[in-house]
Structure formats: C-alpha cells, structure tokens
Design an enzyme around this catalytic site. Structure first.
Site, PDB file in Angstrom:
ATOM      1  N   ARG A   1      59.824 -23.665  22.750  1.00 29.72           N
ATOM      2  CA  ARG A   1      58.887 -23.070  21.784  1.00 29.72           C
ATOM      3  C   ARG A   1      59.146 -21.564  21.669  1.00 29.72           C
ATOM      4  NH1 ARG A   1      53.495 -20.664  22.089  1.00 29.72           N
ATOM      5  NH2 ARG A   1      52.078 -21.475  20.483  1.00 29.72           N
TER       6      ARG A   1
ATOM      7  N   HIS B   1      51.424 -18.575  14.135  1.00 31.55           N
ATOM      8  CA  HIS B   1      50.346 -19.370  13.520  1.00 31.55           C
ATOM      9  C   HIS B   1      50.200 -19.088  12.023  1.00 31.55           C
ATOM     10  CE1 HIS B   1      49.349 -20.829  17.452  1.00 31.55           C
ATOM     11  NE2 HIS B   1      49.346 -19.584  17.888  1.00 31.55           N
TER      12      HIS B   1
ATOM     13  N   SER C   1      46.448 -20.986  22.061  1.00 32.56           N
ATOM     14  CA  SER C   1      47.829 -20.969  21.574  1.00 32.56           C
ATOM     15  C   SER C   1      48.783 -21.540  22.633  1.00 32.56           C
ATOM     16  CB  SER C   1      48.209 -19.546  21.148  1.00 32.56           C
ATOM     17  OG  SER C   1      49.470 -19.522  20.535  1.00 32.56           O
ATOM     18  N   LEU C   2      49.656 -20.694  23.199  1.00 33.12           N
ATOM     19  CA  LEU C   2      50.544 -21.128  24.279  1.00 33.12           C
ATOM     20  C   LEU C   2      49.749 -21.810  25.411  1.00 33.12           C
ATOM     21  CD1 LEU C   2      53.037 -20.903  26.294  1.00 33.12           C
ATOM     22  CD2 LEU C   2      52.140 -18.637  26.820  1.00 33.12           C
TER      23      LEU C   2
ATOM     24  N   GLN D   1      49.892 -15.898  25.198  1.00 33.77           N
ATOM     25  CA  GLN D   1      50.792 -14.745  25.252  1.00 33.77           C
ATOM     26  C   GLN D   1      49.983 -13.457  25.143  1.00 33.77           C
ATOM     27  OE1 GLN D   1      54.080 -15.539  22.737  1.00 33.77           O
ATOM     28  NE2 GLN D   1      55.018 -13.543  22.970  1.00 33.77           N
TER      29      GLN D   1
ATOM     30  N   GLN E   1      50.354 -26.949  15.420  1.00 30.74           N
ATOM     31  CA  GLN E   1      49.786 -25.709  15.977  1.00 30.74           C
ATOM     32  C   GLN E   1      50.556 -24.433  15.612  1.00 30.74           C
ATOM     33  OE1 GLN E   1      50.505 -23.696  19.401  1.00 30.74           O
ATOM     34  NE2 GLN E   1      48.715 -24.386  20.541  1.00 30.74           N
TER      35      GLN E   1
END
Length: 294
Positions: A113, A195, A88-89, A9, A244
């Site tokens: 998500r 996170h 991440s994503l 992102q 995660q």
C-alpha cells in the site's frame, strides 16, 4: 464495552517501539520477522533513525502498523476487544489485532500500500489541507464548487475535516473555505492526495494484492472507514479496504456509531494520542486510554 482504536500515518516518532523490543521477547521476535519480510531493517530506522528517515512512505506506514500490532499482541490476556477501528492505515492494524488478517499478510499489504501510494503521488502534483471551524456540509459544498479535483478526505471530528486533491484545486478550496468562515484552512506537509480520486492507480494495484490475500472472520466487529459501521464478513472487509484508498475516512461517524452500539472506553493502541483527542471531541462522554505494555 471496550473499543480499541489504531492510529494512522503521522503518529510516528523517533525511537518508536524500542521499549517493546527491549522488554518483550515476543515483540523482539515479531520485529525481527518484520525485518525479514520487508527485506530491510526497519527496526534500525524506528529505534535510531531521524524524523526525516521515518517520514519516507515506505517506512512510515509499516512502522506505525508494527508499533500498533506488536503492542496489541504483547497485551496478551488484557487485550479483549469488543469492537475495533483504525484511522486510514490503522484499519490494517485493527484487522490484524482482531484476527481478520495474519501478522505476515497485514505487513505485506501495508508495505505494498505504501509503495503504491508513493507511486500514485508522483503522477500529478497533489496535496491535502486541514479545514477547521466549518460544518462538514459547508466543506462538502465548497469542494463541489471548485474547479479540478478536491474532495473531503478525513472526517476527523466535528469542525475538523481534511480535504484532498490536485494542488491547485486544494489551494483554491482553502481560499474559498476561509471566505465561507473557516477558522483555518492550511495545506498539510504530505506527499500527495490520500483518500481522493488521485489514488486510483494505487487502489488498482492494492486491489490485486488484497484479492489474493486470505481474510478470516474477526473476533469482534471492525468499524471500517468506508461504511463507518460494524463489519464482520471477510468479503465485505476486503471490498471496503480496496475502496478505502480513494474514499474518505469517516472517523467522526465511526466513533459515533461505536458509541451508539455501546462503546464506553476507547483504548488507543500504537504511537501517539491523536485518536484519544479526536474521540473526546466526538463523544465527550466516552472514556479514553492508551495501551501500555504491562
């Protein structure tokens, strides 16, 4: 060895993916399939929307995922990964590109998500901040001394760590980071504390969706954010994806481990070039490139 990396992102831009849609019949078909799965024309927002519209979480995450995955699929025979990783994503994009998840399942999970994270962000005021110019250990120690929830969230490269947590705790931590010698400690324009433990409600929601999804053995090792090491077991991949959301993104450690395991060329697949910059700071000896539609 060839490593492919997938951004997260923040890499989105107005007009993203339009060239793919116009130049490749395969890309056009996948984008239209995505519109059906999501129940709205995300392509209209990606190609013609404003930066504000693109910043909506329900749009941003699927948009970045689609750009990355569809670009990887249009590379055809040129796409021969020996290892993959995503920030991440981007981990979802990496898993689809490596064959661990189908395009449809990957998109559904990314959409769920995004919505789960949005809901979690609305529960408690929370944010993230970038800390520049401090050793990771110093940042970890400072976070541990601050009252409230504030934790290291993204180990982006040496001297660049993002912290995450309750707004007041993050603000206090920024002051303490500067006192500890940070060049900068600045609050980021994000909707919440990704996170970090603040994402626990989203983690629970996403865990249920991930458990119901079929994962396959990927065609190459996936260096996941949580262990920062090579994973090929579908069960391990699932567990790491679930953890995660509330655990830090160990990008520095992932790239270091990929280099140690033989990676010499890192190709970024998707919008922007942020990961190429980070790889250069982590492993100056490695080559970097951007994937382009042939």
């Amino acid at each position: 060895m060839k490593a492919y990396v997938f951004p997260g992102q923040g890499a989105q831009f107005t007009g993203m993916g339009k060239d793919l849609y116009e130049k490749s019949a395969q890309a056009k078909e996948l984008f239209e399939k995505a519109n059906e799965i999501l129940g709205f024309r995300i392509t209209d927002i990606m190609f013609e929307g404003t930066a504000e519209e693109l910043k909506e979480t329900k749009v941003t995450q699927p948009a970045v995922f689609l750009h990355s995955v569809i670009l990887a699929k249009t590379l055809g025979e040129d796409f021969k990964p020996e290892m993959v990783a995503g920030h991440s994503l981007g981990e979802f994009s990496a898993l689809v590109a490596a064959g661990a998840l189908t395009f449809e399942d990957g998109l559904k999970l990314v959409s769920q998500r995004a919505l789960a994270m949005q809901k979690a962000c609305e529960i408690t005021p929370s944010t993230m901040a970038a800390v520049l110019g401090l050793d990771d250990k110093v940042v970890e120690d400072v976070c541990a001394t601050v009252d409230g929830v504030v934790v290291p969230a993204n180990y982006n490269c040496p001297g660049q760590l993002v912290i995450s947590g309750e707004t007041t705790a993050v603000e206090k931590a920024c002051v303490a980071m500067k006192e500890a010698g940070a060049k900068r400690a600045l609050i980021l324009p994000v909707g919440g504390a990704f996170h970090s433990p603040m994402m626990e409600p989203a983690r629970e929601e996403l865990a249920a969706a991930i458990e119901k999804t079929t994962f396959s053995t990927p065609v190459c090792p996936v260096y996941q954010n949580v262990p920062a090491s090579a994973v090929t077991s579908p069960d391990e991949i699932k567990q790491n994806l679930i953890i995660q959301l509330t655990a830090p993104v160990k990008w520095t450690q992932s790239v270091q481990n990929m280099v140690a395991d033989g990676a010499t060329l890192f190709t970024e697949v998707g919008p922007g070039n942020v990961l190429q910059g980070l790889v250069k700071k982590i492993a100056p000896e490695a080559q970097t490139a951007a994937a382009v539609l042939s």
